[in-house]
Design an enzyme around this catalytic site. Structure first.
Site, PDB file in Angstrom:
ATOM      1  N   ASP A 138       0.858  -1.283   0.317  1.00  0.00           N
ATOM      2  CA  ASP A 138      -0.085   0.037   0.177  1.00  0.00           C
ATOM      3  C   ASP A 138       1.517   0.923   0.017  1.00  0.00           C
ATOM      4  O   ASP A 138       2.049   1.232   0.851  1.00  0.00           O
ATOM      5  CB  ASP A 138      -1.252   0.059   1.118  1.00  0.00           C
TER       6      ASP A 138
ATOM      7  N   ASP B  27      -8.113  -7.671   0.459  1.00  0.00           N
ATOM      8  CA  ASP B  27      -6.905  -7.706   1.777  1.00  0.00           C
ATOM      9  C   ASP B  27      -7.646  -7.135   3.030  1.00  0.00           C
ATOM     10  O   ASP B  27      -8.247  -6.467   2.678  1.00  0.00           O
ATOM     11  CB  ASP B  27      -5.301  -6.870   1.364  1.00  0.00           C
TER      12      ASP B  27
ATOM     13  N   CYS C 130     -10.845 -29.533   8.740  1.00  0.00           N
ATOM     14  CA  CYS C 130      -9.875 -28.582   8.704  1.00  0.00           C
ATOM     15  C   CYS C 130      -8.185 -29.220   8.608  1.00  0.00           C
ATOM     16  O   CYS C 130      -8.049 -29.264   9.258  1.00  0.00           O
ATOM     17  CB  CYS C 130      -9.603 -27.366   9.259  1.00  0.00           C
TER      18      CYS C 130
ATOM     19  N   CYS D 110      -5.245 -27.471   9.031  1.00  0.00           N
ATOM     20  CA  CYS D 110      -4.530 -26.808   9.327  1.00  0.00           C
ATOM     21  C   CYS D 110      -3.895 -27.418  10.528  1.00  0.00           C
ATOM     22  O   CYS D 110      -4.165 -28.412  11.144  1.00  0.00           O
ATOM     23  CB  CYS D 110      -4.426 -25.633   9.621  1.00  0.00           C
TER      24      CYS D 110
ATOM     25  N   CYS E 242      -6.194 -27.674  13.103  1.00  0.00           N
ATOM     26  CA  CYS E 242      -7.420 -28.597  13.404  1.00  0.00           C
ATOM     27  C   CYS E 242      -6.633 -30.301  13.741  1.00  0.00           C
ATOM     28  O   CYS E 242      -7.346 -31.223  14.464  1.00  0.00           O
ATOM     29  CB  CYS E 242      -7.751 -28.161  12.602  1.00  0.00           C
TER      30      CYS E 242
ATOM     31  N   HIS F 157      -4.798 -21.128  10.917  1.00  0.00           N
ATOM     32  CA  HIS F 157      -6.719 -21.837  11.347  1.00  0.00           C
ATOM     33  C   HIS F 157      -7.368 -20.403  10.284  1.00  0.00           C
ATOM     34  O   HIS F 157      -7.851 -21.108   8.868  1.00  0.00           O
ATOM     35  CB  HIS F 157      -7.385 -21.722  12.512  1.00  0.00           C
TER      36      HIS F 157
END
Ligand SMILES: Nc1nc2cc3nc(NCCc4ccc(CCO)cc4)[nH]c3cc2c(=O)[nH]1
Ligand SMILES: [Zn+2]
Length: 371
Positions: free
Chosen positions: A102, A276, A314, A316, A319, A345
């Protein structure tokens, strides 16, 4: 030599939605010097050259193609020239995929103390040690070059909400003059691009004028600025009902600062390609987990003996290897691993959402209800 190609409209890769409500949703690929970006895309925020509590290789496993950095923070510390001398931001932070930075105006207004807006640019005191800095279209563009950004954002003024028509008009006109100077200062190279940012608040004639001014500068992509600044979802969607259509159909459209899953879905349906937001990372560190059952506030005492994962399917680490009880404990005692697992996660959840949206668009299916 790859370049930031426009959406490959000629190869008909844009899958226009059959269903009239989704006719504006599209899935595509942006080719850059640092790899491809599959859109609709969500960019994790890595403000200071790191996605907080994540290793870059972990961010990569969540499926993110691109992350966002901030000119404002990196120019103050460690300094753009120093990052350049050290090989650029990609090398510095060990992220080899695309980086979007940005341009700093928004962050100056939300972070720095004492500041003065002039035609030249913004003069401000660092929120860190009070020392004096100036950001202008030229200096912001040069800083982003020194950082080695794949996608450079034009230097704009984010018009506050609410603003009167007159305030929004003069702010948008300043942004148009700054966009011209930003474009002139941009060192164009294959595989790198610069995005213009349209303003105009909630006034459709100002949004149109802003788009026309910026289209003349032929940016590689366009962002819709001045939203997610407190106007609320209803008003944001009202602007998004027409603003994306003012922009070239074959170029990426980026909605800055957005957002929650429902905001992202609504914006994709209105033709937005890139997003974003700090929500998955910041709220993760604060103990909020996004799941298919809704948001789980893991600090709630009902989880202190819950031996089940956040989401049983999930993939990740949070999890796969841990329970809500353990996450509840880690976040409560402020253990660093708590921030890591919750962030991981949430980023996985947001990337899975984007993947499902891209799949639904490609299959010509509605994607209203997924979130
Ligand atoms: N250059 C430029 N950058 C922007 C960044 C923005 N970011 C937003 N919104 C972010 C809002 C936002 C802030 C904090 C949180 C966390 C809540 O837990 C979520 C969203 N709007 C924005 C507008 C602009 C803009 O016009 N120009
Ligand atoms: Zn998970």
């Amino acid at each position: 030599e790859v370049s930031i190609t426009k959406f490959p409209a000629d190869e008909r890769k844009i899958i226009a939605k059959a269903h009239d409500k989704y006719k504006k949703a599209r899935a595509g690929i942006i080719n850059t010097r640092h790899g491809q970006i599959h859109t609709p895309a969500f960019m994790p925020v890595g403000t200071k050259g790191t996605v907080k509590a994540m290793l870059p290789e972990s961010v990569q496993t969540t499926g993110a193609d691109i992350i966002l950095g901030n000119t404002y923070h990196l120019m103050l510390q460690p300094g753009a020239k120093r990052v350049f001398k050290l090989g650029g931001l990609h090398k510095f932070m060990n992220w080899s995929k695309p980086l979007l930075t940005d341009s700093g105006g928004f962050q100056v207004m939300s972070l720095s103390k004492l500041r003065k807006i002039t035609e030249e640019g913004v003069i401000f005191n660092s929120h860190i040690d009070g020392s004096k800095f100036m950001l202008s279209p030229e200096s912001s563009t040069e800083i982003q070059y020194l950082l080695g950004s794949t996608i450079t954002m034009a230097f704009d003024e984010c018009t506050p909400y609410p603003s009167t028509y007159e305030q929004a008009k003069s702010s948008m006109e300043l942004t148009s003059r700054w966009a011209k100077r930003s474009r002139k200062a941009f060192y164009s190279r294959d595989g790198y691009g610069q995005f213009g940012i349209i303003q105009g608040s909630i006034y459709n004639d100002l949004r149109l004028k802003s788009a026309l001014d910026l289209i003349e500068l032929d940016f590689e992509g366009y962002a819709i600025g001045g939203l997610a600044v407190g106007e609320g979802q209803e008003l944001m969607f009202k602007v998004l009902d027409y603003a994306p259509d003012l922009l070239p159909i074959n170029k990426p459209r980026y909605l800055m600062g957005v957002g929650k899953p429902a905001d992202i879905i609504g914006a994709v349906q209105r033709g937005i390609d890139m997003f974003d937001c700090v929500i998955p990372t910041r709220s993760g560190r604060n103990g909020q987990a996004f799941t298919k059952y809704g948001v789980v506030n893991i600090r709630n005492s009902k989880y202190k003996e819950d031996n089940t994962p956040l989401e049983e399917d999930c993939l990740c680490p949070a999890c796969k290897n841990y329970t809500k009880a353990y996450l509840h404990y880690l976040v409560k005692v402020k253990e660093i691993l708590g921030a890591m697992l919750m962030t991981w996660h949430n980023l996985m959840y947001f990337q899975k959402l984007m993947l499902r949206i891209r799949e639904y668009i490609a299959q010509g299916k509605d994607f209203d209800f997924i979130s």
